[in-house]
Design an enzyme around this catalytic site. Structure first.
Site, mmCIF file in Angstrom:
data_model
loop_
_atom_site.group_PDB
_atom_site.id
_atom_site.type_symbol
_atom_site.label_atom_id
_atom_site.label_comp_id
_atom_site.label_asym_id
_atom_site.label_seq_id
_atom_site.Cartn_x
_atom_site.Cartn_y
_atom_site.Cartn_z
ATOM 1 N N GLY A 47 -30.935 56.318 25.481
ATOM 2 C CA GLY A 47 -30.593 57.735 25.342
ATOM 3 C C GLY A 47 -29.276 57.791 24.606
ATOM 4 O O GLY A 47 -29.144 57.192 23.553
ATOM 5 N N SER A 49 -25.309 56.962 25.477
ATOM 6 C CA SER A 49 -24.478 56.417 26.559
ATOM 7 C C SER A 49 -23.329 57.356 26.939
ATOM 8 O O SER A 49 -22.987 57.461 28.118
ATOM 9 C CB SER A 49 -23.942 55.033 26.185
ATOM 10 O OG SER A 49 -23.271 55.069 24.952
ATOM 11 N N CYS A 79 -30.896 49.614 25.440
ATOM 12 C CA CYS A 79 -30.190 50.391 24.431
ATOM 13 C C CYS A 79 -28.951 51.078 25.040
ATOM 14 O O CYS A 79 -27.998 50.394 25.387
ATOM 15 C CB CYS A 79 -31.159 51.363 23.764
ATOM 16 S SG CYS A 79 -30.640 51.788 22.096
ATOM 17 N N ILE A 134 -33.659 51.885 17.830
ATOM 18 C CA ILE A 134 -33.270 53.257 17.491
ATOM 19 C C ILE A 134 -31.750 53.370 17.651
ATOM 20 O O ILE A 134 -31.239 53.348 18.771
ATOM 21 C CB ILE A 134 -33.967 54.291 18.408
ATOM 22 C CG1 ILE A 134 -35.490 54.105 18.363
ATOM 23 C CG2 ILE A 134 -33.584 55.719 18.002
ATOM 24 C CD1 ILE A 134 -36.245 54.910 19.410
ATOM 25 N N ARG A 135 -31.046 53.448 16.557
ATOM 26 C CA ARG A 135 -29.571 53.477 16.584
ATOM 27 C C ARG A 135 -29.044 52.506 17.637
ATOM 28 O O ARG A 135 -28.249 52.857 18.523
ATOM 29 C CB ARG A 135 -29.060 54.902 16.829
ATOM 30 C CG ARG A 135 -29.341 55.820 15.634
ATOM 31 C CD ARG A 135 -28.751 57.206 15.805
ATOM 32 N NE ARG A 135 -29.233 57.841 17.023
ATOM 33 C CZ ARG A 135 -28.481 58.115 18.066
ATOM 34 N NH1 ARG A 135 -27.194 57.831 18.059
ATOM 35 N NH2 ARG A 135 -29.006 58.699 19.115
ATOM 36 N N HIS A 170 -36.203 49.067 22.524
ATOM 37 C CA HIS A 170 -36.883 49.935 23.502
ATOM 38 C C HIS A 170 -38.275 49.413 23.879
ATOM 39 O O HIS A 170 -39.267 49.877 23.326
ATOM 40 C CB HIS A 170 -37.042 51.341 22.918
ATOM 41 C CG HIS A 170 -35.759 52.071 22.788
ATOM 42 N ND1 HIS A 170 -35.257 52.902 23.764
ATOM 43 C CD2 HIS A 170 -34.850 52.077 21.788
ATOM 44 C CE1 HIS A 170 -34.104 53.394 23.378
ATOM 45 N NE2 HIS A 170 -33.840 52.915 22.179
ATOM 46 N N GLU A 172 -39.980 50.103 26.377
ATOM 47 C CA GLU A 172 -40.787 51.163 27.025
ATOM 48 C C GLU A 172 -41.537 52.027 26.010
ATOM 49 O O GLU A 172 -42.413 52.787 26.387
ATOM 50 C CB GLU A 172 -39.886 52.028 27.921
ATOM 51 C CG GLU A 172 -39.020 53.071 27.217
ATOM 52 C CD GLU A 172 -37.792 52.499 26.503
ATOM 53 O OE1 GLU A 172 -37.631 51.266 26.460
ATOM 54 O OE2 GLU A 172 -37.009 53.306 25.972
HETATM 55 N N1 GLN Z 1 -26.627 55.005 20.003
HETATM 56 C C1 GLN Z 1 -26.859 55.275 21.381
HETATM 57 C C2 GLN Z 1 -25.579 55.082 22.206
HETATM 58 O O1 GLN Z 1 -24.594 54.629 21.699
HETATM 59 C C3 GLN Z 1 -27.949 54.395 21.940
HETATM 60 C C4 GLN Z 1 -29.237 54.715 21.264
HETATM 61 C C5 GLN Z 1 -30.446 54.554 22.126
HETATM 62 O O2 GLN Z 1 -30.373 54.403 23.351
HETATM 63 N N2 GLN Z 1 -31.584 54.646 21.490
HETATM 64 O O3 GLN Z 1 -25.559 55.405 23.347
#
Ligand code: GLN
Length: 198
Positions: A47, A49, A79, A134-135, A170, A172
Site C-alpha cells: 500500500g 507505508s 512492499c 509496483i513502486r 506482491h 498476493e
Molecule cells: N512505494 C510504496 C511505499 O513507499 C510501496 C508501494 C507498494 O506497496 N506497492 O510505501
C-alpha cells in the site's frame, strides 16, 4: 489450522486474506490492537507505508505490533509492509516497527517503469515465481543472520530474518501461493515449537 492476521488499515488486504485461505490457514482482518492477541502470525500488506504508519499511530497500534514481534511471532511484510518491518529506511531518521535486520530503499525501481512482472527463482521456495513489482522498495543490505531468498537486477527482493519475511513485490496479486505457503509453514513451525516447550 493456524490463525494469520492481515493488518487491515490500508492497502491490498482482501488479496492477502484470499491467499492465506488458499495456503491452508485461517485469515483475520486486523483493525484493532486487541485482535493481535488471538493470532499466530501477521501479514503487513502493500500500500503506502507513510499512510499506513499514520493509521497505525492513530489507532495506537505501534506498541502492540512491536510487542507481537517481541513475542517471537512470525510477520510477513510485502512492499510497503517490508518498509514497515525494516530496522532502517533510507532517508528516514527512525524506522516504523523496526524489527527486521535490513536496510530498505523506497521506490527504488524507477518512476518510469512503475509496475512490471518478472519470473524469479526463490531459494527454498521454487523457480519461475511471477513477481509483480509496483513502486517497489528493495533491500539495500542485510544483517548477518538474514537469509537472502531472491534477487532481481542485483538487488535483494525477498529475505528472511528468523521470524520475519520481507518481500519487495506482491505475491498476493498472483495465483501462485508458494510464498504464502512458505509463510504459513513458518507460522506452523513457530506454534509447534512453542507447544514443544510447554
Ligand atoms: N512505494 C510504496 C511505499 O513507499 C510501496 C508501494 C507498494 O506497496 N506497492 O510505501
Amino acid at each position: 489450522m493456524v490463525k494469520i492476521g492481515v493488518l487491515g488499515l490500508q492497502g491490498a488486504v482482501r488479496e492477502h486474506v484470499q491467499a492465506i485461505g488458499a495456503a491452508g490457514a485461517v485469515a483475520i482482518i486486523v483493525k484493532h490492537a486487541e485482535q493481535l492477541k488471538e493470532l499466530d502470525g501477521l501479514v503487513l500488506p502493500g500500500g503506502e507505508s507513510t499512510t499506513m504508519r499514520k493509521l497505525i499511530d492513530r489507532y495506537d497500534m505501534m506498541e502492540p505490533l512491536r510487542h507481537f514481534a517481541a513475542e517471537g511471532k512470525p510477520m510477513f511484510g510485502t512492499c510497503a509492509g517490508l518498509i514497515l518491518l525494516a530496522q532502517n529506511v533510507m532517508g528516514q531518521q527512525t524506522p516504523h516497527i523496526g524489527v527486521m535486520d535490513v536496510v530498505v530503499k523506497r521506490n527504488s525501481f524507477g518512476r518510469q517503469v512503475d509496475s512490471f512482472e518478472i519470473p524469479l527463482t526463490l531459494k527454498n521456495i521454487g523457480e519461475n515465481f511471477p513477481a509483480v513489482f509496483i513502486r517497489a522498495p528493495h533491500i539495500v543490505s542485510v544483517g548477518a543472520n538474514v537469509e537472502v531468498l531472491a534477487e532481481y537486477d542485483g538487488r535483494v527482493v525477498l529475505a528472511k530474518d528468523g521470524q520475519f519475511l520481507g518481500c519487495s513485490f506482491h505475491p498476493e496479486l498472483t495465483e501462485d501461493q508458494r510464498i504464502m505457503v512458505y509463510f504459513v509453514q513458518m507460522v506452523e513451525q513457530c506454534v509447534l515449537s512453542k507447544l514443544a516447550k510447554q
